[in-house]
Design an enzyme around this catalytic site. Structure first.
Site, PDB file in Angstrom:
ATOM      1  N   SER A 157       0.837  -1.198   0.000  1.00 40.65           N
ATOM      2  CA  SER A 157       0.000   0.000   0.000  1.00 40.65           C
ATOM      3  C   SER A 157       0.870   1.245   0.000  1.00 40.65           C
ATOM      4  O   SER A 157       1.944   1.263   0.618  1.00 40.65           O
ATOM      5  CB  SER A 157      -0.864  -0.016   1.270  1.00 40.65           C
ATOM      6  OG  SER A 157      -1.514   1.218   1.437  1.00 40.65           O
ATOM      7  N   TYR A 190      -1.499  -0.736  10.780  1.00 39.18           N
ATOM      8  CA  TYR A 190      -1.775  -1.347   9.470  1.00 39.18           C
ATOM      9  C   TYR A 190      -0.613  -1.082   8.512  1.00 39.18           C
ATOM     10  O   TYR A 190      -0.077  -1.995   7.880  1.00 39.18           O
ATOM     11  CB  TYR A 190      -3.087  -0.805   8.887  1.00 39.18           C
ATOM     12  CG  TYR A 190      -3.241  -1.115   7.421  1.00 39.18           C
ATOM     13  CD1 TYR A 190      -3.465  -2.422   6.986  1.00 39.18           C
ATOM     14  CD2 TYR A 190      -3.124  -0.117   6.448  1.00 39.18           C
ATOM     15  CE1 TYR A 190      -3.576  -2.721   5.636  1.00 39.18           C
ATOM     16  CE2 TYR A 190      -3.238  -0.409   5.101  1.00 39.18           C
ATOM     17  CZ  TYR A 190      -3.460  -1.713   4.696  1.00 39.18           C
ATOM     18  OH  TYR A 190      -3.553  -2.002   3.363  1.00 39.18           O
ATOM     19  N   LYS A 228       2.337  -3.633   6.592  1.00 41.40           N
ATOM     20  CA  LYS A 228       2.675  -3.699   5.158  1.00 41.40           C
ATOM     21  C   LYS A 228       4.176  -3.480   4.955  1.00 41.40           C
ATOM     22  O   LYS A 228       4.807  -4.166   4.139  1.00 41.40           O
ATOM     23  CB  LYS A 228       1.862  -2.668   4.378  1.00 41.40           C
ATOM     24  CG  LYS A 228       0.378  -2.990   4.294  1.00 41.40           C
ATOM     25  CD  LYS A 228       0.123  -4.207   3.431  1.00 41.40           C
ATOM     26  CE  LYS A 228      -1.328  -4.618   3.403  1.00 41.40           C
ATOM     27  NZ  LYS A 228      -1.580  -5.901   2.751  1.00 41.40           N
TER      28      LYS A 228
HETATM   29  P1  NAD Z   1     -10.823  -7.171   1.194  1.00 42.76           P
HETATM   30  O1  NAD Z   1     -11.034  -7.143   2.666  1.00 42.76           O
HETATM   31  O2  NAD Z   1     -12.007  -6.991   0.310  1.00 42.76           O
HETATM   32  O3  NAD Z   1     -10.092  -8.539   0.762  1.00 42.76           O
HETATM   33  C1  NAD Z   1      -9.223  -9.238   1.629  1.00 42.76           C
HETATM   34  C2  NAD Z   1      -9.615 -10.692   1.595  1.00 42.76           C
HETATM   35  O4  NAD Z   1      -8.766 -11.416   2.492  1.00 42.76           O
HETATM   36  C3  NAD Z   1     -11.065 -10.930   2.052  1.00 42.76           C
HETATM   37  O5  NAD Z   1     -11.714 -11.798   1.150  1.00 42.76           O
HETATM   38  C4  NAD Z   1     -10.885 -11.580   3.420  1.00 42.76           C
HETATM   39  O6  NAD Z   1     -11.956 -12.461   3.731  1.00 42.76           O
HETATM   40  C5  NAD Z   1      -9.553 -12.287   3.269  1.00 42.76           C
HETATM   41  N1  NAD Z   1      -8.867 -12.501   4.536  1.00 42.76           N
HETATM   42  C6  NAD Z   1      -8.628 -11.606   5.527  1.00 42.76           C
HETATM   43  N2  NAD Z   1      -7.993 -12.198   6.545  1.00 42.76           N
HETATM   44  C7  NAD Z   1      -7.806 -13.483   6.182  1.00 42.76           C
HETATM   45  C8  NAD Z   1      -7.207 -14.592   6.823  1.00 42.76           C
HETATM   46  N3  NAD Z   1      -6.704 -14.500   8.066  1.00 42.76           N
HETATM   47  N4  NAD Z   1      -7.162 -15.770   6.162  1.00 42.76           N
HETATM   48  C9  NAD Z   1      -7.688 -15.893   4.918  1.00 42.76           C
HETATM   49  N5  NAD Z   1      -8.284 -14.887   4.278  1.00 42.76           N
HETATM   50  C10 NAD Z   1      -8.344 -13.694   4.905  1.00 42.76           C
HETATM   51  O7  NAD Z   1      -9.710  -6.088   0.863  1.00 42.76           O
HETATM   52  P2  NAD Z   1      -9.184  -5.539  -0.530  1.00 42.76           P
HETATM   53  O8  NAD Z   1      -9.561  -4.119  -0.611  1.00 42.76           O
HETATM   54  O9  NAD Z   1      -9.548  -6.466  -1.613  1.00 42.76           O
HETATM   55  O10 NAD Z   1      -7.624  -5.581  -0.251  1.00 42.76           O
HETATM   56  C11 NAD Z   1      -6.808  -6.669  -0.663  1.00 42.76           C
HETATM   57  C12 NAD Z   1      -5.385  -6.422  -0.198  1.00 42.76           C
HETATM   58  O11 NAD Z   1      -4.956  -5.176  -0.739  1.00 42.76           O
HETATM   59  C13 NAD Z   1      -5.217  -6.313   1.308  1.00 42.76           C
HETATM   60  O12 NAD Z   1      -4.018  -6.940   1.665  1.00 42.76           O
HETATM   61  C14 NAD Z   1      -5.131  -4.824   1.553  1.00 42.76           C
HETATM   62  O13 NAD Z   1      -4.378  -4.506   2.694  1.00 42.76           O
HETATM   63  C15 NAD Z   1      -4.435  -4.347   0.303  1.00 42.76           C
HETATM   64  N6  NAD Z   1      -4.711  -2.939  -0.028  1.00 42.76           N
HETATM   65  C16 NAD Z   1      -6.006  -2.512  -0.158  1.00 42.76           C
HETATM   66  C17 NAD Z   1      -6.257  -1.184  -0.434  1.00 42.76           C
HETATM   67  C18 NAD Z   1      -7.675  -0.660  -0.531  1.00 42.76           C
HETATM   68  O14 NAD Z   1      -7.876   0.535  -0.365  1.00 42.76           O
HETATM   69  N7  NAD Z   1      -8.672  -1.498  -0.794  1.00 42.76           N
HETATM   70  C19 NAD Z   1      -5.190  -0.282  -0.602  1.00 42.76           C
HETATM   71  C20 NAD Z   1      -3.891  -0.756  -0.493  1.00 42.76           C
HETATM   72  C21 NAD Z   1      -3.657  -2.095  -0.196  1.00 42.76           C
HETATM   73  C1  WQD Z   2      -9.687   9.642   0.886  1.00 45.23           C
HETATM   74  C2  WQD Z   2      -9.959  11.123   1.111  1.00 45.23           C
HETATM   75  C3  WQD Z   2     -10.264  11.719   3.416  1.00 45.23           C
HETATM   76  C4  WQD Z   2     -14.004   9.471   3.950  1.00 45.23           C
HETATM   77  C5  WQD Z   2      -6.926   4.754   3.035  1.00 45.23           C
HETATM   78  C6  WQD Z   2      -5.886   4.039   3.842  1.00 45.23           C
HETATM   79  C7  WQD Z   2      -4.792   3.541   2.946  1.00 45.23           C
HETATM   80  C8  WQD Z   2      -5.339   2.714   1.783  1.00 45.23           C
HETATM   81  C9  WQD Z   2      -6.448   3.406   1.085  1.00 45.23           C
HETATM   82  C10 WQD Z   2      -5.212   0.389   2.332  1.00 45.23           C
HETATM   83  C11 WQD Z   2      -9.210  11.712   2.301  1.00 45.23           C
HETATM   84  C12 WQD Z   2     -11.536  11.950   2.635  1.00 45.23           C
HETATM   85  C13 WQD Z   2     -12.850  10.025   3.437  1.00 45.23           C
HETATM   86  C14 WQD Z   2     -15.090  10.319   4.283  1.00 45.23           C
HETATM   87  C15 WQD Z   2     -13.805  12.212   3.567  1.00 45.23           C
HETATM   88  N1  WQD Z   2      -5.877   1.451   2.226  1.00 45.23           N
HETATM   89  N2  WQD Z   2     -12.762  11.385   3.246  1.00 45.23           N
HETATM   90  N3  WQD Z   2     -14.945  11.659   4.082  1.00 45.23           N
HETATM   91  O1  WQD Z   2      -7.196   7.812   3.762  1.00 45.23           O
HETATM   92  O2  WQD Z   2      -6.306   8.129   1.410  1.00 45.23           O
HETATM   93  O3  WQD Z   2      -6.348   5.874   2.399  1.00 45.23           O
HETATM   94  O4  WQD Z   2      -7.437   3.858   2.025  1.00 45.23           O
HETATM   95  O5  WQD Z   2      -4.033   0.215   2.188  1.00 45.23           O
HETATM   96  O6  WQD Z   2      -3.952   2.786   3.752  1.00 45.23           O
HETATM   97  O7  WQD Z   2      -5.359   4.937   4.802  1.00 45.23           O
HETATM   98  O8  WQD Z   2      -8.471   6.916   1.749  1.00 45.23           O
HETATM   99  O9  WQD Z   2     -10.829   6.814   1.078  1.00 45.23           O
HETATM  100  O10 WQD Z   2     -10.274   6.944   3.544  1.00 45.23           O
HETATM  101  O11 WQD Z   2      -9.904   8.939   2.102  1.00 45.23           O
HETATM  102  O12 WQD Z   2     -13.744  13.429   3.409  1.00 45.23           O
HETATM  103  O13 WQD Z   2     -16.144   9.862   4.764  1.00 45.23           O
HETATM  104  O14 WQD Z   2     -11.346  11.283   1.409  1.00 45.23           O
HETATM  105  O15 WQD Z   2     -10.070  12.738   4.365  1.00 45.23           O
HETATM  106  O16 WQD Z   2      -8.873  13.031   1.962  1.00 45.23           O
HETATM  107  P1  WQD Z   2      -7.037   7.301   2.398  1.00 45.23           P
HETATM  108  P2  WQD Z   2      -9.941   7.325   2.153  1.00 45.23           P
END
Ligand code: NAD
Ligand code: WQD
Length: 341
Positions: free
Chosen positions: A124, A148, A152
């Site tokens: 991330s 979190y 990562k």
């Molecule tokens: P998500 O929660 O939709 O998907 C994660 C999946 O992992 C789910 O299906 C969940 O059931 C499974 N899971 C969680 N813990 C588990 C465990 N202990 N054993 C087996 N399965 C498990 O999330 P996502 O948005 O699809 O994210 C996928 C990956 O990408 C994650 O590692 C997340 O940290 C990373 N990521 C997501 C974002 C985002 O904003 N969505 C941003 C950056 C990184």
């Molecule tokens: C985006 C913008 C908020 C909600 C997070 C995690 C990051 C990654 C992605 C996993 C910001 C604003 C949000 C709301 C708002 N996840 N906001 N009202 O914070 O950039 O990143 O998700 O890895 O680790 O920190 O994303 O979608 O929460 O916010 O005004 O109800 O929207 O302040 O400017 P963020 P976000």
């Protein structure tokens, strides 16, 4: 190719499965459904007319994970499984370290047992923390500001050490910026449990009438309009980036961290305007104080992804909002109960 996909039932995993299956790969999903639904996999099967092997299990259970990997004998692994809520990680840090860090060391050990040396990991942009300069390139110092993000950063280090110690290993650490949007069919999408933490699913739920109004967290940032600026990346583009990364692991050894973003910053206000346009709904809002821990601006340098993966984002904010709205309006309460499709 045979690809083992942890967390494949989740938001990004399910979209990536569609592309993997369409490209002819065979997949096995390993997921405990703690934040996802079996209906997502059923719909992936329906969309692609392909089967998806599924093992219901927890990545913290090393024996179950090893058995599944040895049994499937994959050529490569994509590791999505993990917990991702920043706020929850402050309240339950050990749960995050156990799931994200121990789960990942279990996976690497299972890969060793299965003689599999290729991995693409969901990292991330949150690993960068506070920007010392923008755009964030992959050389920017790492400084996560919450548990979190620290999980990562730790897993990045562990995978990098594993790759260095393992002959012929190849690893790509994809640093996602802000994934949003849905498959164009509207059949799969983001289905957060409870109150969404992230902007786009919250806006979608306001648009569909599940929530009364959006709270914008601060309009006094040093940005074009005072609201926070982020690099939103369409989940379908992100899924493509995983296929490009898989290809890369077939032609290069070692370990590379690579940003996945568009390189363009979009503010909260701009995103709301785009969503109003896509949905035709008003999206009431109010300005509230800043959310602690938020940064003003975050966006990616994209040159490394273009150079190494030959990948760049193709879809714009309008496509992100239109696809999100199709998913949300067709599935106002998210996925139905298991058993329905
Ligand atoms: P998500 O929660 O939709 O998907 C994660 C999946 O992992 C789910 O299906 C969940 O059931 C499974 N899971 C969680 N813990 C588990 C465990 N202990 N054993 C087996 N399965 C498990 O999330 P996502 O948005 O699809 O994210 C996928 C990956 O990408 C994650 O590692 C997340 O940290 C990373 N990521 C997501 C974002 C985002 O904003 N969505 C941003 C950056 C990184
Ligand atoms: C985006 C913008 C908020 C909600 C997070 C995690 C990051 C990654 C992605 C996993 C910001 C604003 C949000 C709301 C708002 N996840 N906001 N009202 O914070 O950039 O990143 O998700 O890895 O680790 O920190 O994303 O979608 O929460 O916010 O005004 O109800 O929207 O302040 O400017 P963020 P976000």
């Amino acid at each position: 190719m045979k690809v083992f996909v942890t967390g494949g039932a989740g938001y990004i995993g399910s979209h990536t499965l569609v592309q993997l299956l369409a490209a002819g790969h065979d997949v096995c999903v390993f997921d405990n459904y703690c934040n996802s639904s079996p209906v997502a996999l059923a719909r992936v099967r329906q969309l692609t007319n392909r089967d998806v092997a599924m093992v219901e299990g927890d990545i913290r259970d090393a024996d179950a994970l090893t058995a599944a990997l040895v049994d499937f004998a994959p050529d490569a692994v994509i590791h999505f499984a993990g917990l991702k809520a920043v706020g929850e990680s402050n309240e339950k840090p050990l749960l995050y370290y156990q799931t994200n860090v121990t789960g990942s060391t279990n996976l690497l050990a299972a890969m060793d047992a299965a003689n599999c040396r290729r991995i693409v990991f969901s990292s991330s942009a949150t690993v960068y923390g506070e920007a010392q300069y923008l755009p964030f390139d992959e050389e920017h110092p790492i400084g996560p500001t919450n548990p979190y993000g620290r999980t990562k950063a730790m897993v990045e280090g562990i995978i990098s050490d594993w790759a260095r110690a393992t002959p012929d290993a190849s690893a790509v650490l994809l640093r996602y910026f802000n994934p949003v949007g849905a498959h164009e069919s509207g059949r799969i999408g983001e289905d957060p449990q409870g109150i969404p933490n992230n902007l786009m699913p919250f806006v979608a739920q306001v648009a569909v009438g599940r929530r009364a109004k959006l709270s914008i967290f601060g309009d006094d940032y040093d940005t074009r309009d005072g609201t926070g600026e982020r690099d939103y990346i369409h989940v379908v583009d992100l899924a493509d980036a995983h296929l490009a990364a898989l290809d890369y692991t077939g032609r290069a050894m070692g370990c590379e961290a690579i940003n996945v973003g568009t390189g363009q910053g979009v503010t909260v206000s701009e995103l709301v305007v785009a969503y109003r346009r896509a949905s035709g709904r008003p999206i009431p809002l109010e300005i509230v104080p800043r959310r602690p821990g938020d940064v003003a601006r975050s966006y990616a340098a994209t040159a490394k992804a273009e150079k190494l993966l030959h990948w760049r984002a193709a879809l714009d904010v309008d496509a992100m909002c239109a696809s999100s709205w199709r998913w949300q309006s067709d599935n106002p309460q998210g996925y139905p109960m298991a058993g329905e499709v």
